[in-house]
Design a protein around this motif. Structure first.
Motif, PDB file in Angstrom:
ATOM      1  N   ALA A  81      47.801  47.265  33.768  1.00  0.00           N
ATOM      2  CA  ALA A  81      47.746  45.948  34.400  1.00  0.00           C
ATOM      3  C   ALA A  81      46.874  45.034  33.549  1.00  0.00           C
ATOM      4  CB  ALA A  81      47.177  46.056  35.815  1.00  0.00           C
ATOM      5  N   LEU A  82      47.466  43.974  33.017  1.00  0.00           N
ATOM      6  CA  LEU A  82      46.736  43.008  32.196  1.00  0.00           C
ATOM      7  C   LEU A  82      46.747  41.658  32.895  1.00  0.00           C
ATOM      8  CD1 LEU A  82      48.098  43.814  28.601  1.00  0.00           C
ATOM      9  CD2 LEU A  82      46.031  44.699  29.709  1.00  0.00           C
ATOM     10  N   ARG A  83      45.602  40.998  32.889  1.00  0.00           N
ATOM     11  CA  ARG A  83      45.489  39.683  33.521  1.00  0.00           C
ATOM     12  C   ARG A  83      44.709  38.753  32.599  1.00  0.00           C
ATOM     13  NH1 ARG A  83      46.056  37.581  38.602  1.00  0.00           N
ATOM     14  NH2 ARG A  83      44.757  35.793  39.146  1.00  0.00           N
ATOM     15  N   GLY A  84      45.277  37.556  32.372  1.00  0.00           N
ATOM     16  CA  GLY A  84      44.626  36.611  31.478  1.00  0.00           C
ATOM     17  C   GLY A  84      44.682  37.094  30.037  1.00  0.00           C
ATOM     18  N   GLY A  85      44.172  36.293  29.122  1.00  0.00           N
ATOM     19  CA  GLY A  85      44.155  36.695  27.729  1.00  0.00           C
ATOM     20  C   GLY A  85      45.420  36.283  26.998  1.00  0.00           C
ATOM     21  N   SER A  86      45.619  36.863  25.820  1.00  0.00           N
ATOM     22  CA  SER A  86      46.692  36.409  24.954  1.00  0.00           C
ATOM     23  C   SER A  86      47.261  37.529  24.094  1.00  0.00           C
ATOM     24  CB  SER A  86      46.179  35.295  24.029  1.00  0.00           C
ATOM     25  OG  SER A  86      47.129  34.930  23.066  1.00  0.00           O
ATOM     26  N   LEU A  87      48.585  37.522  24.013  1.00  0.00           N
ATOM     27  CA  LEU A  87      49.314  38.313  23.030  1.00  0.00           C
ATOM     28  C   LEU A  87      50.221  37.382  22.216  1.00  0.00           C
ATOM     29  CD1 LEU A  87      50.300  41.421  25.180  1.00  0.00           C
ATOM     30  CD2 LEU A  87      48.949  41.497  23.095  1.00  0.00           C
ATOM     31  N   ALA A  88      49.817  36.129  22.113  1.00  0.00           N
ATOM     32  CA  ALA A  88      50.624  35.141  21.408  1.00  0.00           C
ATOM     33  C   ALA A  88      50.816  35.556  19.953  1.00  0.00           C
ATOM     34  CB  ALA A  88      49.949  33.773  21.474  1.00  0.00           C
ATOM     35  N   ASN A  89      52.051  35.417  19.491  1.00  0.00           N
ATOM     36  CA  ASN A  89      52.420  35.725  18.100  1.00  0.00           C
ATOM     37  C   ASN A  89      52.138  37.173  17.707  1.00  0.00           C
ATOM     38  OD1 ASN A  89      53.317  33.021  17.493  1.00  0.00           O
ATOM     39  ND2 ASN A  89      51.159  32.430  17.447  1.00  0.00           N
ATOM     40  N   ALA A  90      51.977  38.052  18.680  1.00  0.00           N
ATOM     41  CA  ALA A  90      51.787  39.471  18.379  1.00  0.00           C
ATOM     42  C   ALA A  90      53.122  40.118  18.040  1.00  0.00           C
ATOM     43  CB  ALA A  90      51.145  40.190  19.564  1.00  0.00           C
ATOM     44  N   ASP A  91      53.074  41.097  17.154  1.00  0.00           N
ATOM     45  CA  ASP A  91      54.272  41.831  16.748  1.00  0.00           C
ATOM     46  C   ASP A  91      54.265  43.181  17.454  1.00  0.00           C
ATOM     47  OD1 ASP A  91      56.344  43.169  15.579  1.00  0.00           O
ATOM     48  OD2 ASP A  91      55.668  42.914  13.511  1.00  0.00           O
ATOM     49  N   LEU A  92      55.074  43.287  18.510  1.00  0.00           N
ATOM     50  CA  LEU A  92      55.170  44.521  19.289  1.00  0.00           C
ATOM     51  C   LEU A  92      56.588  45.090  19.211  1.00  0.00           C
ATOM     52  CD1 LEU A  92      53.213  43.542  22.543  1.00  0.00           C
ATOM     53  CD2 LEU A  92      52.311  44.292  20.338  1.00  0.00           C
ATOM     54  N   ARG A  93      57.245  44.890  18.097  1.00  0.00           N
ATOM     55  CA  ARG A  93      58.638  45.343  18.005  1.00  0.00           C
ATOM     56  C   ARG A  93      58.725  46.854  18.211  1.00  0.00           C
ATOM     57  NH1 ARG A  93      60.268  43.092  12.404  1.00  0.00           N
ATOM     58  NH2 ARG A  93      58.752  41.525  13.065  1.00  0.00           N
ATOM     59  N   GLY A  94      59.767  47.260  18.942  1.00  0.00           N
ATOM     60  CA  GLY A  94      59.941  48.673  19.238  1.00  0.00           C
ATOM     61  C   GLY A  94      59.014  49.209  20.298  1.00  0.00           C
ATOM     62  N   ALA A  95      58.303  48.333  21.005  1.00  0.00           N
ATOM     63  CA  ALA A  95      57.343  48.769  22.021  1.00  0.00           C
ATOM     64  C   ALA A  95      58.047  49.343  23.248  1.00  0.00           C
ATOM     65  CB  ALA A  95      56.449  47.605  22.440  1.00  0.00           C
ATOM     66  N   SER A  96      57.292  50.138  24.017  1.00  0.00           N
ATOM     67  CA  SER A  96      57.770  50.684  25.283  1.00  0.00           C
ATOM     68  C   SER A  96      56.779  50.310  26.375  1.00  0.00           C
ATOM     69  CB  SER A  96      57.903  52.208  25.199  1.00  0.00           C
ATOM     70  OG  SER A  96      58.211  52.753  26.480  1.00  0.00           O
ATOM     71  N   LEU A  97      57.227  49.498  27.356  1.00  0.00           N
ATOM     72  CA  LEU A  97      56.392  49.106  28.484  1.00  0.00           C
ATOM     73  C   LEU A  97      57.006  49.677  29.747  1.00  0.00           C
ATOM     74  CD1 LEU A  97      55.771  46.983  26.210  1.00  0.00           C
ATOM     75  CD2 LEU A  97      55.307  45.357  28.048  1.00  0.00           C
ATOM     76  N   ARG A  98      56.216  50.461  30.474  1.00  0.00           N
ATOM     77  CA  ARG A  98      56.710  51.066  31.708  1.00  0.00           C
ATOM     78  C   ARG A  98      55.647  50.963  32.795  1.00  0.00           C
ATOM     79  NH1 ARG A  98      58.536  57.361  32.754  1.00  0.00           N
ATOM     80  NH2 ARG A  98      59.380  57.034  34.855  1.00  0.00           N
ATOM     81  N   ARG A  99      56.068  50.593  33.965  1.00  0.00           N
ATOM     82  CA  ARG A  99      55.141  50.359  35.090  1.00  0.00           C
ATOM     83  C   ARG A  99      53.939  49.551  34.601  1.00  0.00           C
ATOM     84  NH1 ARG A  99      56.272  55.895  36.379  1.00  0.00           N
ATOM     85  NH2 ARG A  99      54.142  56.480  35.779  1.00  0.00           N
ATOM     86  N   THR A 100      54.242  48.315  34.211  1.00  0.00           N
ATOM     87  CA  THR A 100      53.238  47.430  33.627  1.00  0.00           C
ATOM     88  C   THR A 100      53.322  46.061  34.289  1.00  0.00           C
ATOM     89  OG1 THR A 100      53.213  48.559  31.476  1.00  0.00           O
ATOM     90  CG2 THR A 100      52.546  46.245  31.493  1.00  0.00           C
ATOM     91  N   SER A 101      52.163  45.449  34.562  1.00  0.00           N
ATOM     92  CA  SER A 101      52.135  44.085  35.082  1.00  0.00           C
ATOM     93  C   SER A 101      51.353  43.192  34.124  1.00  0.00           C
ATOM     94  CB  SER A 101      51.500  44.040  36.483  1.00  0.00           C
ATOM     95  OG  SER A 101      50.131  44.400  36.434  1.00  0.00           O
ATOM     96  N   LEU A 102      51.905  42.007  33.885  1.00  0.00           N
ATOM     97  CA  LEU A 102      51.291  41.018  32.996  1.00  0.00           C
ATOM     98  C   LEU A 102      51.134  39.731  33.790  1.00  0.00           C
ATOM     99  CD1 LEU A 102      53.501  41.664  29.825  1.00  0.00           C
ATOM    100  CD2 LEU A 102      51.292  42.718  30.383  1.00  0.00           C
ATOM    101  N   ASP A 103      49.903  39.331  34.062  1.00  0.00           N
ATOM    102  CA  ASP A 103      49.632  38.157  34.880  1.00  0.00           C
ATOM    103  C   ASP A 103      48.894  37.098  34.082  1.00  0.00           C
ATOM    104  OD1 ASP A 103      50.156  38.793  38.001  1.00  0.00           O
ATOM    105  OD2 ASP A 103      49.505  40.626  36.984  1.00  0.00           O
ATOM    106  N   ARG A 104      49.511  35.904  34.014  1.00  0.00           N
ATOM    107  CA  ARG A 104      48.879  34.737  33.399  1.00  0.00           C
ATOM    108  C   ARG A 104      48.454  35.001  31.958  1.00  0.00           C
ATOM    109  NH1 ARG A 104      45.244  32.117  38.351  1.00  0.00           N
ATOM    110  NH2 ARG A 104      46.976  31.975  39.845  1.00  0.00           N
ATOM    111  N   LEU A 105      49.315  35.643  31.199  1.00  0.00           N
ATOM    112  CA  LEU A 105      49.052  35.869  29.778  1.00  0.00           C
ATOM    113  C   LEU A 105      49.772  34.819  28.948  1.00  0.00           C
ATOM    114  CD1 LEU A 105      48.153  38.762  30.802  1.00  0.00           C
ATOM    115  CD2 LEU A 105      48.934  39.588  28.583  1.00  0.00           C
ATOM    116  N   ARG A 106      49.176  34.508  27.817  1.00  0.00           N
ATOM    117  CA  ARG A 106      49.846  33.638  26.844  1.00  0.00           C
ATOM    118  C   ARG A 106      50.600  34.545  25.880  1.00  0.00           C
ATOM    119  NH1 ARG A 106      47.885  31.258  21.854  1.00  0.00           N
ATOM    120  NH2 ARG A 106      49.211  29.506  21.267  1.00  0.00           N
TER     121      ARG A 106
END
Length: 224
Positions: A81-106
């Motif tokens: 669970a991530l809240r706030g903050g930034s992953l702007a312009n991040a390179d996450l190609r090929g990533a795997s997200l499971r049971r994940t919440s992203l709140d108010r992220l850039r």
């Protein structure tokens, strides 16, 4: 999980994250290659530009995490669970997200090319100009998000809900949608809007997007 229906998307499973988690025990100002971080609160408030391939994060929380411009291909998030903050312009190609919440992220310019998202909820996130080409989405919710100008070519979406999202000028070339709904979304300037065939929409939303649909099928408008 709610019982599936013929037309409505199934609800995503929530992250299994305890209310209280300790900080990481070891020194970790930023993620490192092939490391696994589990059952902890993430401290990465100043980790912009990180380069770390193959990182795994499980059963974790993060508030104000800053990974702007990070290069973290093949990232794995499970019960996060991530809240706030930034992953702007991040390179996450090929990533795997499971049971994940992203709140108010850039997430402007985020690269999730060929990624897998399952049981993921994004709330009030800026996902504009992002790259999700070739990504596979299953039981995903976008709520009050901006995806304007994002690339969704060859996206595979099953049991996905877009709620009050800005989809202006999104590129849907080659995208496929199964049991997907769009409610209260802006659809102006979508490329290859025909790819929305089969997507569930309220009649009021269909009327609001009538101009976009008419343009896609070549309707010629007459002066009143």
């Amino acid at each position: 999980m709610a019982a599936p229906s013929a037309h409505l998307p199934r609800d995503p499973d929530a992250p299994r994250v305890p209310a209280d988690l300790p900080p990481l025990e070891r020194d970790a100002d930023a993620p490192r290659h092939d490391e696994r971080y589990a059952e902890a609160t993430l401290p990465w408030g100043d980790a912009a530009g990180t380069e770390a391939r193959g990182v795994t994060i499980e059963t974790a929380r993060g508030e104000g995490v800053d990974l702007t411009g990070a290069r973290m291909p093949m990232l794995t998030l499970l019960d996060v669970a991530l809240r706030g903050g930034s992953l702007a312009n991040a390179d996450l190609r090929g990533a795997s997200l499971r049971r994940t919440s992203l709140d108010r992220l850039r997430l402007t310019g985020l690269a999730l090319t060929d990624a897998s998202l399952q049981d993921v909820v994004l709330r009030e996130c800026r996902v504009d100009l992002a790259a999700l080409a070739g990504a596979r989405l299953r039981r995903v919710v976008f709520a009050d998000c901006s995806l304007a100008g994002s690339a969704l070519q060859d996206l595979r979406a099953e049991d996905v809900a877009f709620e009050r999202c800005d989809l202006t000028e999104v590129d849907l070339t080659g995208a496929r949608f199964v049991r997907t709904t769009m409610r209260g979304c802006t659809l102006d300037g979508i490329r290859d809007i025909e790819r929305l065939r089969g997507v569930g929409m309220a009649w009021s939303d269909v009327l609001a997007a009538a101009g976009a649909f008419a343009g896609a099928i070549g309707v010629r408008l007459l002066d009143d």
